[in-house]
Design an enzyme around this catalytic site. Structure first.
Site, short mmCIF file in Angstrom:
data_model
loop_
_atom_site.label_atom_id
_atom_site.label_comp_id
_atom_site.label_asym_id
_atom_site.label_seq_id
_atom_site.Cartn_x
_atom_site.Cartn_y
_atom_site.Cartn_z
N ASP A 1 0.85 -1.19 0.00
CA ASP A 1 0.00 0.00 0.00
C ASP A 1 0.89 1.24 0.00
OD1 ASP A 1 -1.97 1.86 0.33
OD2 ASP A 1 -2.31 1.41 2.46
N ASN B 1 -0.60 4.55 -0.17
CA ASN B 1 -1.29 5.79 0.23
C ASN B 1 -2.11 5.63 1.51
OD1 ASN B 1 -3.41 4.27 -0.63
ND2 ASN B 1 -4.20 5.75 -2.13
N ASP C 1 -4.51 3.57 2.35
CA ASP C 1 -5.93 3.18 2.36
C ASP C 1 -6.09 1.67 2.55
OD1 ASP C 1 -5.19 2.11 -0.05
OD2 ASP C 1 -6.69 3.17 -1.26
N ASP D 1 -1.03 -0.73 -4.22
CA ASP D 1 -1.23 0.17 -5.37
C ASP D 1 0.10 0.40 -6.09
OD1 ASP D 1 0.12 1.89 -3.67
OD2 ASP D 1 -1.72 2.77 -2.90
N ASP E 1 -1.70 -8.43 -16.94
CA ASP E 1 -2.76 -9.41 -17.12
C ASP E 1 -3.86 -8.76 -17.97
OD1 ASP E 1 -4.32 -11.70 -16.44
OD2 ASP E 1 -3.42 -11.68 -14.45
N ASP F 1 -5.47 -14.01 -19.85
CA ASP F 1 -6.35 -14.72 -18.93
C ASP F 1 -7.25 -15.71 -19.68
OD1 ASP F 1 -7.44 -14.77 -16.16
OD2 ASP F 1 -9.27 -14.07 -17.13
N HIS G 1 -2.11 -16.63 -7.68
CA HIS G 1 -3.23 -16.08 -6.91
C HIS G 1 -4.45 -16.99 -6.96
CE1 HIS G 1 -4.11 -15.06 -11.01
NE2 HIS G 1 -5.36 -14.81 -10.66
N ASP G 2 -4.41 -18.07 -7.76
CA ASP G 2 -5.58 -18.93 -7.92
C ASP G 2 -5.47 -20.25 -7.16
OD1 ASP G 2 -7.16 -17.33 -9.52
OD2 ASP G 2 -6.20 -17.99 -11.37
C1 GLC Z 1 -8.34 -16.56 -14.37
C2 GLC Z 1 -7.82 -15.77 -13.20
C3 GLC Z 1 -8.76 -15.94 -12.05
C4 GLC Z 1 -10.12 -15.42 -12.47
C5 GLC Z 1 -10.60 -16.09 -13.76
C6 GLC Z 1 -11.77 -15.37 -14.36
O1 GLC Z 1 -8.38 -17.92 -14.10
O2 GLC Z 1 -6.51 -16.19 -12.90
O3 GLC Z 1 -8.31 -15.30 -10.90
O4 GLC Z 1 -11.06 -15.66 -11.46
O5 GLC Z 1 -9.59 -16.07 -14.74
O6 GLC Z 1 -11.36 -14.16 -14.93
#
Ligand code: GLC
Length: 539
Positions: A25, A27, A29, A33, A102, A198, A318-319
């Site tokens: 972060d 700023n 909040d 960012d 992305d 994606d 992140h998934d």
């Molecule tokens: C991709 C992203 C995931 C998202 C999905 C729908 O798998 O990595 O985080 O939920 O696409 O956009």
């Protein structure tokens, strides 16, 4: 097989994924960012990574944490401004760090102007940007439940592969394709070095066709007809050609990595070729449910056989749940061994923020603490099926991707620089998690091991471009050698829980080791690693 033709910059790049909201972060909040990220470029440079993948930062209602884009040509105020973005790119490039972003081409937020126009004015050209029908078919969403939702104030239903707030685009429509190329051009003009595309094999380029009739062993619908549709290669090749030509005209070379969802490598492999994607993510390796070195070795061999060019090597994103919890059960030695594999094996390495300190999963204690739409959706579906609250929570937790989205653990402060009010994640995160600050001060830490491995990778072309001379597994000892010209790097990693005799030729230079027990013979302790370099005489 990698042929020794001209090398591309991304083949010698170690990428690091930044989950925007959770990294830094800037700023106050409570949300990560661009200002914060820019302030951490020194950190990233010190760690040694030279490529960043940043998750979506575009204006979005963030139903799916930014993968629901409402405007492709701006920065969400939570993450800063276009000026902040430009400043970040400039500073990253000044440090020799390239940046890929992305892009979500399969769907838009239902708050995007195209969708709003499509529903408010059914005569508008934007109606044909989406799929509207009188009746749903039986296709199911990847987040659970029907893939069709009734349009607001209308009579028809529209198609969404993910959340109802993410309406699928109609890639048969040339106007959609042209508009999306404009998006790519906009960000190339702002200096990005490539894209992470994606769910790129999900583009609906052949419309709504046959029903998906089959289910897997867990009862989930098999996506026989809504993904990999006929015409998909042409669609992707149009995108890739555009990016490559446009970049080349500006004297640049862009990198294209695709998220291609498949459980079989043979279905994933055709997407990686000269006129399509540079590389694809292999989730059979990356998101494996539990640690299995036999399976990992099998995937390394299969990727060698089936992929043209380099594979990708990663165990976090992140998934998915973090590898420290999912694969290593909080064993730091095992995490170090996995790091050696990630950074020494053949392939483009992708690290995920926090992996370098061994961050474990964050476990939300109740569904009200979950941000992930997929988890919340499964919770509701489970309740609707008559499951108890605790069963529904278990199901939600199984699906919950917040596990890997806790803010970066920079220091000892409870919220590590992220304000308490963060709308993201972390109210009940424990405070005994590993911290960056501590590990930087400890030369034996996982952080320093990552730094050593990244430096080795960057200093030794054999580790970027070298083919395998050996790739074997024996009683848990993974042995491989990467050769380039007369230089060979030998890597031995003991993935068993027993000490293992190791082949240690005294004429080879030791580049790095962990858990090496010198004696007669030499041993590697469980999860130990030995990396040596051999230079052969040239006749
Ligand atoms: C991709 C992203 C995931 C998202 C999905 C729908 O798998 O990595 O985080 O939920 O696409 O956009």
């Amino acid at each position: 097989m990698l042929t020794d033709t001209k090398h591309k910059w991304w083949q010698s790049t170690v990428f690091y994924e930044i989950y925007m909201a959770s990294f830094q972060d800037g700023n106050g909040d409570g949300i990560g960012d661009f200002k914060g990220l820019t302030s951490r470029l020194d950190y990233l440079q010190d760690l040694g990574v030279n490529g960043l993948w940043i998750t979506p930062f575009y204006p979005s209602p963030k139903v799916d944490n930014g993968y629901d884009v409402a405007d492709y040509f701006n920065v969400d105020p939570d993450f800063g401004s276009l000026e902040d973005f430009d400043h970040f790119i400039e500073k990253a490039h000044a440090r020799g760090i390239r940046v890929i972003i992305d892009v979500v081409l399969n769907h838009v937020s239902t708050e995007h102007a195209w969708f709003r126009e499509a529903v408010s004015n059914p005569e508008s050209k934007y109606r044909d940007y989406f799929f509207f029908q009188d009746e749903p078919n039986g296709w199911e969403s990847f987040f659970g439940g029907s893939a069709w939702e009734k349009e607001p104030d209308g009579t028809q239903v529209y198609y969404h592969k993910f959340a109802p707030e993410q309406a699928d685009l109609n890639w048969q429509n040339k106007a959609v394709r042209d508009d999306m190329l404009r998006v790519l051009k906009f960000w190339l003009d702002r200096g990005v070095d490539g894209f992470r595309l994606d769910v790129i094999n999900f583009l609906s380029c052949n419309g709504i066709g046959e029903e998906n009739l089959h289910r897997d062993s867990k009862g989930r619908q098999i996506h026989d007809h809504d993904i990999d549709q006929p015409g998909i290669y042409d669609c992707i090749s149009e995108i890739c050609d555009f990016v490559r030509d446009y970049s080349a005209r500006r004297g640049k070379e862009s990198f294209l990595v695709g998220e291609v969802g498949h459980e079989e490598l043979s279905k994933l492999a055709p997407y990686q070729r000269d006129d399509l994607l540079d590389v694809v993510f292999n989730f059979n390796l990356g998101s494996m449910g539990s640690f299995d070195i036999g399976e990992i070795h099998g995937q390394l061999v299969a990727m060698e056989d089936q992929l043209v060019g380099l594979p990708t090597i990663f165990f976090n994103s992140h998934d998915m749940a973090r590898s420290m919890s999912r694969l290593c059960h909080d064993n730091a030695e095992q995490a170090a061994a996995l790091a050696a594999l990630t950074l020494m094996a053949k392939g483009v390495s992708f690290l995920y923020f926090g992996e370098e300190i061994g961050m474990p999963d964050y476990i939300p204690q109740s569904v009200s603490e979950m941000q992930d739409v997929q988890a919340v959706n499964h919770y509701q579906l489970a309740l609707a099926e008559g499951k108890s609250i605790s069963e529904a929570y278990d199901k939600a937790l199984e699906e919950c991707r917040d596990k890997s989205r806790l803010y970066m653990q920079w220091n000892d402060d409870k919220f590590s620089g992220f304000s308490r009010s963060t709308p993201w994640i972390g109210e009940t995160a424990p405070n005994n998690l590993p911290k960056v600050e501590e590990q930087i001060n400890d030369p034996d830490s996982l952080w320093h091991w990552y730094k050593t491995l990244i430096a080795l990778r960057r200093d030794n072309p054999a580790l970027n471009f070298g083919n395998y001379d050996i790739l074997s597994l024996e009683k848990g000892l993974l042995t491989f050698a990467r050769r380039r010209q007369n230089k060979i790097i030998h890597i031995q990693i003991n993935f068993s829980d027993q000490k293992h005799p190791v082949n240690h030729n005294p004429s080879h230079e030791v580049l790095a080791s962990k858990g090496l027990d010198l004696g007669e013979p030499d041993y590697l302790l469980p999860f130990g690693t030995l990396i040596t370099r051999e230079v052969q005489d040239v006749c």
